[in-house]
Every structure is written in C-alpha cells, then in structure tokens.
Design a protein around this motif. Structure first.
Motif, PDB file in Angstrom:
ATOM      1  N   ALA A  99    -102.073   4.672 -36.723  1.00  0.00           N
ATOM      2  CA  ALA A  99    -101.888   5.360 -35.267  1.00  0.00           C
ATOM      3  C   ALA A  99    -100.496   5.689 -35.232  1.00  0.00           C
ATOM      4  O   ALA A  99    -100.145   6.384 -34.466  1.00  0.00           O
ATOM      5  CB  ALA A  99    -102.200   4.284 -34.150  1.00  0.00           C
ATOM      6  N   ALA A 100     -99.650   5.104 -36.096  1.00  0.00           N
ATOM      7  CA  ALA A 100     -98.068   5.417 -35.923  1.00  0.00           C
ATOM      8  C   ALA A 100     -97.744   6.499 -36.845  1.00  0.00           C
ATOM      9  O   ALA A 100     -96.473   7.279 -36.726  1.00  0.00           O
ATOM     10  CB  ALA A 100     -97.239   4.280 -36.326  1.00  0.00           C
ATOM     11  N   ARG A 101     -98.613   7.030 -37.668  1.00  0.00           N
ATOM     12  CA  ARG A 101     -98.363   8.268 -38.634  1.00  0.00           C
ATOM     13  C   ARG A 101     -98.131   9.610 -37.565  1.00  0.00           C
ATOM     14  O   ARG A 101     -98.864   9.701 -36.770  1.00  0.00           O
ATOM     15  CB  ARG A 101     -99.565   8.876 -39.477  1.00  0.00           C
ATOM     16  N   PRO A 102     -97.111  10.217 -37.915  1.00  0.00           N
ATOM     17  CA  PRO A 102     -96.719  11.364 -36.906  1.00  0.00           C
ATOM     18  C   PRO A 102     -97.948  12.451 -36.630  1.00  0.00           C
ATOM     19  O   PRO A 102     -98.176  13.063 -35.615  1.00  0.00           O
ATOM     20  CB  PRO A 102     -95.484  11.936 -37.582  1.00  0.00           C
ATOM     21  N   ASP A 103     -98.671  12.669 -37.767  1.00  0.00           N
ATOM     22  CA  ASP A 103     -99.798  13.680 -37.680  1.00  0.00           C
ATOM     23  C   ASP A 103    -100.934  13.038 -36.807  1.00  0.00           C
ATOM     24  O   ASP A 103    -101.476  13.759 -36.232  1.00  0.00           O
ATOM     25  CB  ASP A 103    -100.186  14.204 -39.162  1.00  0.00           C
ATOM     26  N   ILE A 104    -101.421  11.931 -36.992  1.00  0.00           N
ATOM     27  CA  ILE A 104    -102.354  11.139 -36.404  1.00  0.00           C
ATOM     28  C   ILE A 104    -101.817  11.228 -34.949  1.00  0.00           C
ATOM     29  O   ILE A 104    -102.685  11.477 -33.939  1.00  0.00           O
ATOM     30  CB  ILE A 104    -102.407   9.667 -36.775  1.00  0.00           C
ATOM     31  N   GLU A 105    -100.824  10.812 -34.616  1.00  0.00           N
ATOM     32  CA  GLU A 105    -100.101  10.790 -33.380  1.00  0.00           C
ATOM     33  C   GLU A 105    -100.284  12.064 -32.551  1.00  0.00           C
ATOM     34  O   GLU A 105    -100.851  12.161 -31.442  1.00  0.00           O
ATOM     35  CB  GLU A 105     -98.823  10.064 -33.278  1.00  0.00           C
ATOM     36  N   ALA A 106     -99.765  13.012 -33.292  1.00  0.00           N
ATOM     37  CA  ALA A 106     -99.822  14.376 -32.591  1.00  0.00           C
ATOM     38  C   ALA A 106    -101.486  14.901 -32.416  1.00  0.00           C
ATOM     39  O   ALA A 106    -101.680  15.420 -31.363  1.00  0.00           O
ATOM     40  CB  ALA A 106     -99.314  15.451 -33.557  1.00  0.00           C
ATOM     41  N   ALA A 107    -102.246  14.450 -33.237  1.00  0.00           N
ATOM     42  CA  ALA A 107    -103.550  14.972 -33.000  1.00  0.00           C
ATOM     43  C   ALA A 107    -104.193  14.179 -32.030  1.00  0.00           C
ATOM     44  O   ALA A 107    -105.036  14.551 -31.001  1.00  0.00           O
ATOM     45  CB  ALA A 107    -104.342  14.655 -34.169  1.00  0.00           C
ATOM     46  N   ALA A 108    -103.748  12.817 -31.543  1.00  0.00           N
ATOM     47  CA  ALA A 108    -104.356  11.919 -30.516  1.00  0.00           C
ATOM     48  C   ALA A 108    -103.968  12.566 -29.461  1.00  0.00           C
ATOM     49  O   ALA A 108    -104.884  12.552 -28.607  1.00  0.00           O
ATOM     50  CB  ALA A 108    -103.845  10.432 -30.877  1.00  0.00           C
ATOM     51  N   ILE A 109    -102.562  12.920 -29.302  1.00  0.00           N
ATOM     52  CA  ILE A 109    -102.098  13.440 -28.214  1.00  0.00           C
ATOM     53  C   ILE A 109    -102.919  14.772 -27.598  1.00  0.00           C
ATOM     54  O   ILE A 109    -103.351  14.983 -26.443  1.00  0.00           O
ATOM     55  CB  ILE A 109    -100.580  13.528 -28.177  1.00  0.00           C
TER      56      ILE A 109
END
Length: 159
Positions: A99-109
């Motif tokens: 969840a802390a991966r920047p790409d995953i965090e951006a997709a989640a947002i």
C-alpha cells in the motif's frame, strides 16, 4: 591458509549469488529491456533506483504468496474495511508495504480508496476464482466492474 582460501571463495560465491539475485529482480521489474541492454541499464542506474526495483520485485513476489494464504472466510467484513487484525503479522505487513508503493497509493487515491483497502481488494480480486467470499469482498470494494486504474494497478503488482 586453507581457512582463508575457503572464506575468500565463499565470499566470492556469495557476492556472485547476490549479483544474480539483483539482476533477476531488476529484470522482472523492467520487462521492456532488451537482452543486451540490461547490463548497460544496470550500470546507468543509481543505488536508489536499484533498491527501489528490488523492493518492488520483493513486494510483488510476496503478494503472489499472500493471495493463497489469506483465509477469506475468517473475517470478510473486517478485510473489506481494511482491518488487517485477523491476518498474521507478516501478511498484514506485506499488505501495508504494498500500500506504501507510490504507484499503488496514487491508484488507490484515484479510485477513492484507502491504499490498504485497495490492496485487499486487489488480493481478493486475484483470489476470486478460488473463493466466493474473496469475490464478494472484491466486488464490495471495487464494484461489479473494475475501472482501468484497478486493472492496471493489479497488473503492476502481477495480481
């Protein structure tokens, strides 16, 4: 003298194994590289890029195992709401790291979700063929048809 030769040989083998491991991790995280260009690209990368590539590859490999280890029927409502307390510390930790991966965090947002819930949804989506409960969790998190953001995030972490 014999002991120092054995130590030197062991150190050399360990270094070679680490180099091979790093190379494989980087190749898996950079699939678009041509065979001959990989080593040159590795030489051009700085240590932060190398570490990041290894970190991403490690999390991806861990998530592939986590999908099979989660007992989806144990606490489906908790999982759907991002409560990871029913999971082992190592599984919950892997989810938090992903969840802390920047790409995953951006997709989640972009999807309007908490990153941990987003990862649970991706894991549930990946397990949906084997578990009806996982399918229900994924559907509750993402809705009936995943958006392109969700599909591309799942592909980025190979789920």
């Amino acid at each position: 003298m014999l002991a120092s030769a054995s130590l030197s040989e062991a150190t050399s083998r360990l270094s070679e194994a680490a180099s091979i491991s790093t190379s494989l991790a980087l190749r898996s995280s950079a699939p678009g590289l041509r065979e001959g260009s990989f080593e040159q690209s590795l030489d051009d990368m700085d240590l932060d890029e190398v570490g990041d590539a290894i970190w991403r590859a490690s999390i991806t490999a861990s998530l592939e195992r986590v999908v099979k280890l989660i007992r989806w029927d144990a606490a489906p409502d908790a999982l759907r709401n991002g409560d990871l307390s029913s999971l082992s510390d190592s599984i919950a930790g892997t989810i938090r790291l992903a969840a802390a991966r920047p790409d995953i965090e951006a997709a989640a947002i972009e999807a309007g979700l908490d990153p941990a819930i987003f990862i649970v949804g991706l894991l549930a989506r990946a397990a949906s063929k084997e578990s009806r409960t996982a399918e229900r969790i994924a559907r509750a998190i993402f809705g009936p048809s995943p958006a392109a953001t969700i599909t591309s995030a799942a592909a980025a972490i190979r789920l």
